[in-house]
Design a protein around this motif. Sequence first.
Motif, PDB file in Angstrom:
ATOM      1  N   SER A   1       0.825  -1.208   0.000  1.00 28.25           N
ATOM      2  CA  SER A   1       0.000   0.000   0.000  1.00 28.25           C
ATOM      3  C   SER A   1       0.861   1.261   0.000  1.00 28.25           C
ATOM      4  O   SER A   1       0.493   2.262  -0.606  1.00 28.25           O
ATOM      5  CB  SER A   1      -0.926   0.015   1.215  1.00 28.25           C
ATOM      6  OG  SER A   1      -1.831  -1.047   1.133  1.00 28.25           O
ATOM      7  N   PHE A   2       1.991   1.209   0.671  1.00 32.41           N
ATOM      8  CA  PHE A   2       2.901   2.344   0.669  1.00 32.41           C
ATOM      9  C   PHE A   2       3.465   2.591  -0.728  1.00 32.41           C
ATOM     10  O   PHE A   2       3.539   3.736  -1.184  1.00 32.41           O
ATOM     11  CB  PHE A   2       4.032   2.110   1.678  1.00 32.41           C
ATOM     12  CG  PHE A   2       5.005   3.232   1.763  1.00 32.41           C
ATOM     13  CD1 PHE A   2       4.666   4.422   2.403  1.00 32.41           C
ATOM     14  CD2 PHE A   2       6.269   3.133   1.194  1.00 32.41           C
ATOM     15  CE1 PHE A   2       5.560   5.475   2.480  1.00 32.41           C
ATOM     16  CE2 PHE A   2       7.168   4.175   1.263  1.00 32.41           C
ATOM     17  CZ  PHE A   2       6.818   5.349   1.909  1.00 32.41           C
ATOM     18  N   ILE A   3       3.825   1.518  -1.404  1.00 29.75           N
ATOM     19  CA  ILE A   3       4.380   1.643  -2.753  1.00 29.75           C
ATOM     20  C   ILE A   3       3.329   2.158  -3.731  1.00 29.75           C
ATOM     21  O   ILE A   3       3.624   2.978  -4.602  1.00 29.75           O
ATOM     22  CB  ILE A   3       4.955   0.291  -3.223  1.00 29.75           C
ATOM     23  CG1 ILE A   3       6.188  -0.056  -2.401  1.00 29.75           C
ATOM     24  CG2 ILE A   3       5.306   0.309  -4.703  1.00 29.75           C
ATOM     25  CD1 ILE A   3       6.706  -1.463  -2.608  1.00 29.75           C
ATOM     26  N   THR A   4       2.086   1.691  -3.580  1.00 29.99           N
ATOM     27  CA  THR A   4       1.017   2.096  -4.509  1.00 29.99           C
ATOM     28  C   THR A   4       0.262   3.328  -4.025  1.00 29.99           C
ATOM     29  O   THR A   4      -0.799   3.646  -4.581  1.00 29.99           O
ATOM     30  CB  THR A   4       0.026   0.946  -4.704  1.00 29.99           C
ATOM     31  OG1 THR A   4      -0.576   0.619  -3.454  1.00 29.99           O
ATOM     32  CG2 THR A   4       0.700  -0.266  -5.311  1.00 29.99           C
ATOM     33  N   LEU A   5       0.781   3.997  -3.010  1.00 32.12           N
ATOM     34  CA  LEU A   5       0.175   5.214  -2.450  1.00 32.12           C
ATOM     35  C   LEU A   5      -1.253   4.987  -1.957  1.00 32.12           C
ATOM     36  O   LEU A   5      -2.124   5.841  -2.089  1.00 32.12           O
ATOM     37  CB  LEU A   5       0.220   6.356  -3.471  1.00 32.12           C
ATOM     38  CG  LEU A   5       1.613   6.732  -3.983  1.00 32.12           C
ATOM     39  CD1 LEU A   5       1.508   7.786  -5.063  1.00 32.12           C
ATOM     40  CD2 LEU A   5       2.489   7.194  -2.851  1.00 32.12           C
ATOM     41  N   GLY A   6      -1.510   3.814  -1.385  1.00 31.55           N
ATOM     42  CA  GLY A   6      -2.802   3.520  -0.773  1.00 31.55           C
ATOM     43  C   GLY A   6      -3.834   2.896  -1.683  1.00 31.55           C
ATOM     44  O   GLY A   6      -4.907   2.525  -1.232  1.00 31.55           O
TER      45      GLY A   6
END
Length: 122
Positions: free
Chosen positions: A62-67
Amino acid sequence: MNFILRWLVTAIAVGVAVWLVPGIDLVGGNEAWVVIAVFGLILSLINISIKPIMQLLSLPISFITLGIFYLVVNTAMLYLAAWMANGIFQMGIDIVTFGSAFVASIVISIVSAIMNSIVGKD
């Protein structure tokens, strides 16, 4: 009282999703409101118990995909609730495709946010 309010908001959001999203159909039961209430109860219980664990485990993605990956977690919780409701009570929703479940999870999230802002619950 807080759980009953959460259950009511979730049931309304599920009802809107069933009404709006093609590929999400009610299964079992004589009355539509009973099916939606039972499914809302199961989805509320899953959102309280399992969803925080899944969000914590998917935090790096989720951090990599901005949530954005949280939408996939919501979709997985919708599938789990449908599976449990159909297995335990023989009533719930039938999900035709992943796309319809994905759109339904977005609709449920938006309607829940609107309803929670109206009733004043965070």
